[in-house]
Scaffold this active site. Structure first.
Site, PDB file in Angstrom:
ATOM      1  N   GLU A 126       0.476  -1.688  -0.285  1.00  0.00           N
ATOM      2  CA  GLU A 126      -0.026  -0.368   0.095  1.00  0.00           C
ATOM      3  C   GLU A 126       1.116   0.977  -0.471  1.00  0.00           C
ATOM      4  OE1 GLU A 126      -4.047  -1.525   2.268  1.00  0.00           O
ATOM      5  OE2 GLU A 126      -2.384  -0.673   2.750  1.00  0.00           O
ATOM      6  N   CYS A 141       3.910   8.487   0.817  1.00  0.00           N
ATOM      7  CA  CYS A 141       3.960   7.524   2.244  1.00  0.00           C
ATOM      8  C   CYS A 141       4.193   6.427   1.431  1.00  0.00           C
ATOM      9  CB  CYS A 141       3.348   7.751   3.102  1.00  0.00           C
ATOM     10  SG  CYS A 141       3.818   6.524   4.635  1.00  0.00           S
ATOM     11  N   CYS A 148       6.927  -6.990   7.074  1.00  0.00           N
ATOM     12  CA  CYS A 148       8.453  -7.015   7.685  1.00  0.00           C
ATOM     13  C   CYS A 148       8.396  -7.283   8.658  1.00  0.00           C
ATOM     14  CB  CYS A 148       7.613  -5.779   8.489  1.00  0.00           C
ATOM     15  SG  CYS A 148       9.002  -4.694   9.470  1.00  0.00           S
ATOM     16  N   CYS A 152       5.882  -5.043  15.662  1.00  0.00           N
ATOM     17  CA  CYS A 152       6.470  -3.907  16.768  1.00  0.00           C
ATOM     18  C   CYS A 152       4.918  -3.771  17.153  1.00  0.00           C
ATOM     19  CB  CYS A 152       6.908  -2.402  16.004  1.00  0.00           C
ATOM     20  SG  CYS A 152       8.467  -2.026  15.246  1.00  0.00           S
ATOM     21  N   CYS A 155       1.532  -1.815  15.658  1.00  0.00           N
ATOM     22  CA  CYS A 155       1.740  -1.627  14.265  1.00  0.00           C
ATOM     23  C   CYS A 155       1.475  -3.222  13.161  1.00  0.00           C
ATOM     24  CB  CYS A 155       3.231  -1.797  13.552  1.00  0.00           C
ATOM     25  SG  CYS A 155       3.226  -1.353  12.197  1.00  0.00           S
ATOM     26  N   LEU A 260      11.204   6.417  17.444  1.00  0.00           N
ATOM     27  CA  LEU A 260      11.508   5.760  19.003  1.00  0.00           C
ATOM     28  C   LEU A 260      10.052   4.789  20.483  1.00  0.00           C
ATOM     29  CD1 LEU A 260      13.426   6.276  21.199  1.00  0.00           C
ATOM     30  CD2 LEU A 260      12.628   8.423  22.188  1.00  0.00           C
ATOM     31  N   HIS A 261       9.207   6.295  20.553  1.00  0.00           N
ATOM     32  CA  HIS A 261       7.991   5.233  21.240  1.00  0.00           C
ATOM     33  C   HIS A 261       7.971   4.871  22.909  1.00  0.00           C
ATOM     34  CE1 HIS A 261       6.675   5.141  17.746  1.00  0.00           C
ATOM     35  NE2 HIS A 261       6.910   4.055  16.994  1.00  0.00           N
ATOM     36  N   CYS A 379      -0.984   6.465   9.380  1.00  0.00           N
ATOM     37  CA  CYS A 379       0.068   5.642  10.540  1.00  0.00           C
ATOM     38  C   CYS A 379       0.423   4.427  11.109  1.00  0.00           C
ATOM     39  CB  CYS A 379       0.658   5.970  11.265  1.00  0.00           C
ATOM     40  SG  CYS A 379       1.366   7.595  11.047  1.00  0.00           S
TER      41      CYS A 379
END
Ligand code: SAH
Ligand code: SF4
Length: 394
Positions: A126, A141, A148, A152, A155, A260-261, A379
Site C-alpha cells: 500500500e 508515503c 516486515c 512492533c 503496528c 522511538l515510542h 500510520c
C-alpha cells in the site's frame, strides 16, 4: 561520549554486512515482463547507459530516455519525439516503462488517497498520498517491503511476515504511479509548487533492512534531471537499525525520522522488539552522529501515544532528558487502531500535557492529526494479504 572506537567500528561493519546479506535473501524478482522485456524504471543512470550501449547506442540516448521517463513521465516510447521512429521501435521491442498496477484506489473523506499496488509476481503493498489540508502540496508515503521482519506491537504491518523486499523499480514506481493518478507530469521544475511535494518512507516495511533498493530508488527520485525532489523533501523513518543509519546519512543525506515510542529499554524492548538488539542509548548515539543533523535539519522522533502505556508526564520529562543536546523534534502520533489491535490511543488531554512538557523544553512537538483512518490509510494501519509463497504445486 559519542566516540566510536576501532573495535566498535569493526563490529558495526560486520553487522552491516550481515544485514545486507540477509536483505539479499529477500530480493525482488527480475524486472522483466512475461514476454521478456526489461523494465527501464528503477535502473540507475549507469545501468541505463549500459543497456543502450548493448544496442550500440551512445550515452546521450540514456540522457534522453531519462528525461522522458522521469521528467515527462512518459510510458510509451512512441511519445518520445526526440528519438527517431526506428529506434523507438527497437526500444519497444526490448523494453517497457512500467508502473505497478493499481489494484484498488480509495479516497478518504479527508482527501487522503490509498493505493493498493500489485507487482508482476502478484505481491502487493500500500501507498498513501496525504494532501495538505490548506495548501496545494502533500506527502506520498511509500513502502519498501511486503510485510516486515519486525513486529512492533502497535503496528498492523508488523503482524504480516516479511514476504520480500521491494526493488528500486517498485519503490520509485509507487511514487510515479501516484503522480500519474494526479496527472502531475512533467515534473515541476526547481521550487515550483507540487501537489506531490514530499516523500515519507514510512509505509510498509523497514527501509534500512532493504537499504540498497531503497537507496537506489531515492537516488533516482533526487536526480535533478528527472523527478528532482531534493533530499530535504524526503524523510526516511526507521525503527532503529543502528548499523545502517550512518550510511543512510552519508550516502543519501535525507531527513531522518526515528520511531522511538518509549523512554526506557524495558518498555521499548516490549513494543519495538528491535530495541533488544539496538537499545535506546545506542540509537540516540547514532542520531547524534547523523550527518547533517542541525537546528535547521532536526531529527524527527516519532512517538505513538498509547493510553496508560507510554504517555505519562514523567515519561515526557524523561524524553526531554534523553534528547538533551540533540537537534530534534517530536511527532506525537495518536495510536491508530486496526482490527484486533491491543492498545487504545491516549486521551487528547494527556497528549496535550505530554506535548506541553516537550514544548517548554524547546522541542517542537506537533500532535499529528490522523489522516485517512476511514480507509485504514493512517500510520501503522497498512497491511496486505500477501503471504510468502508456499512450496506446494497445483
Ligand atoms: N518501519 C519504519 C517505517 C514504517 S512505520 C518505522 O518503524 O519507522 C511508520 C511510522 O508509523 C512509525 O513511526 C511507526 O512506529 C508508526 N506506527 C506504526 N503503527 C502505528 C499505529 N498503529 N498508530 C500510529 N502510528 C503507528
Ligand atoms: Fe515494521 Fe515499522 Fe511496523 Fe515496526 S512500525 S513492524 S518496523 S513497519
Amino acid at each position: 561520549m559519542n566516540a566510536v572506537t576501532p573495535a566498535d567500528a569493526e563490529l558495526t561493519a560486520a553487522e552491516r554486512d550481515r544485514i545486507l546479506a540477509k536483505a539479499a535473501l529477500f530480493s525482488p524478482p527480475p524486472v522483466t515482463t512475461a514476454d521478456g522485456r526489461r523494465d527501464l524504471v528503477g535502473l540507475s543512470r549507469e545501468e541505463l547507459v549500459q543497456e543502450l550501449a548493448a544496442l550500440g547506442e551512445k550515452p546521450f540516448r540514456a540522457k534522453q530516455l531519462w528525461h522522458w521517463i522521469y521528467h515527462q513521465g512518459v510510458t510509451d516510447f512512441d511519445r518520445m519525439s526526440s528519438i527517431a521512429a526506428p529506434l523507438r521501435a527497437r526500444l519497444a521491442e526490448r523494453f517497457v516503462i512500467a508502473r505497478p498496477e493499481a489494484a484498488t484506489v480509495q479516497t478518504s473523506r479527508d482527501g487522503t488517497r490509498k493505493f493498493l499496488f500489485r507487482f508482476r509476481d502478484a505481491q502487493q503493498v500500500e501507498t498513501v498520498y496525504i494532501p495538505d489540508p490548506e495548501e496545494d502540496r502533500g506527502a506520498v508515503c511509500i513502502s519498501t517491503q511486503v510485510g516486515c521482519t519486525l513486529s512492533c506491537r502497535f503496528c498492523h504491518t508488523g503482524t504480516q511476515k516479511l514476504v520480500r523486499n521491494l526493488g528500486a523499480a517498485e519503490i520509485v514506481g509507487q511514487f510515479m504511479a501516484a503522480r500519474d493518478s494526479y496527472g502531475e507530469w512533467p515534473s515541476p521544475k526547481d521550487d515550483k509548487p507540487r501537489l506531490l511535494s514530499t516523500i515519507v518512507v514510512m509505509g510498509m516495511g523497514e527501509p534500512l533492512y532493504n537499504y540498497e533498493n531503497t537507496a537506489k530508488a531515492l537516488r533516482i527520485v533526487m536526480d535533478g534531471e528527472g523527478i528532482g525532489l531534493s533530499r530535504r523533501r524526503i524523510t526516511l523513518s526507521t525503527s532503529g537499525v543502528v548499523p545502517m543509519m550512518d550510511r543512510c546519512g552519508e550516502e543519501l543525506g535525507v531527513n531522518l525520522a526515528v520511531s522511538l515510542h518509549a523512554v526506557t529499554d524495558e518498555l521499548r524492548n516490549e513494543i519495538v522488539p528491535l530495541n533488544r538488539k539496538y537499545p535506546i542509548a545506542e540509537l540516540l548515539a547514532a542520531c547524534r552522529r547523523y550527518p547533517g543533523a542541525s537546528n535547521a535539519r532536526r531529527i524527527t522522533f516519532e512517538y505513538v501515544m498509547l493510553r496508560g502505556i507510554n504517555d505519562s508526564e514523567a515519561e515526557a520529562r524523561e524524553l526531554v532528558r534523553l534528547l538533551h543536546g540533540l537537534p530534534a523534534k517530536v511527532n506525537l502520533i495518536p495510536f491508530n487502531p486496526w482490527p484486533g489491535s491491543p492498545y487504545q490511543t491516549s486521551t487528547y488531554e494527556q497528549t496535550a500535557k505530554f506535548a506541553a512538557i516537550l514544548n517548554e523544553a524547546g522541542y517542537s512537538s506537533p500532535i499529528r492529526r490522523p489522516r485517512g483512518r476511514d480507509i485504514l490509510a493512517a500510520c501503522g494501519q497498512l497491511k496486505t494479504e500477501s503471504e510468502r509463497e508456499r512450496k506446494a504445486a497445483g
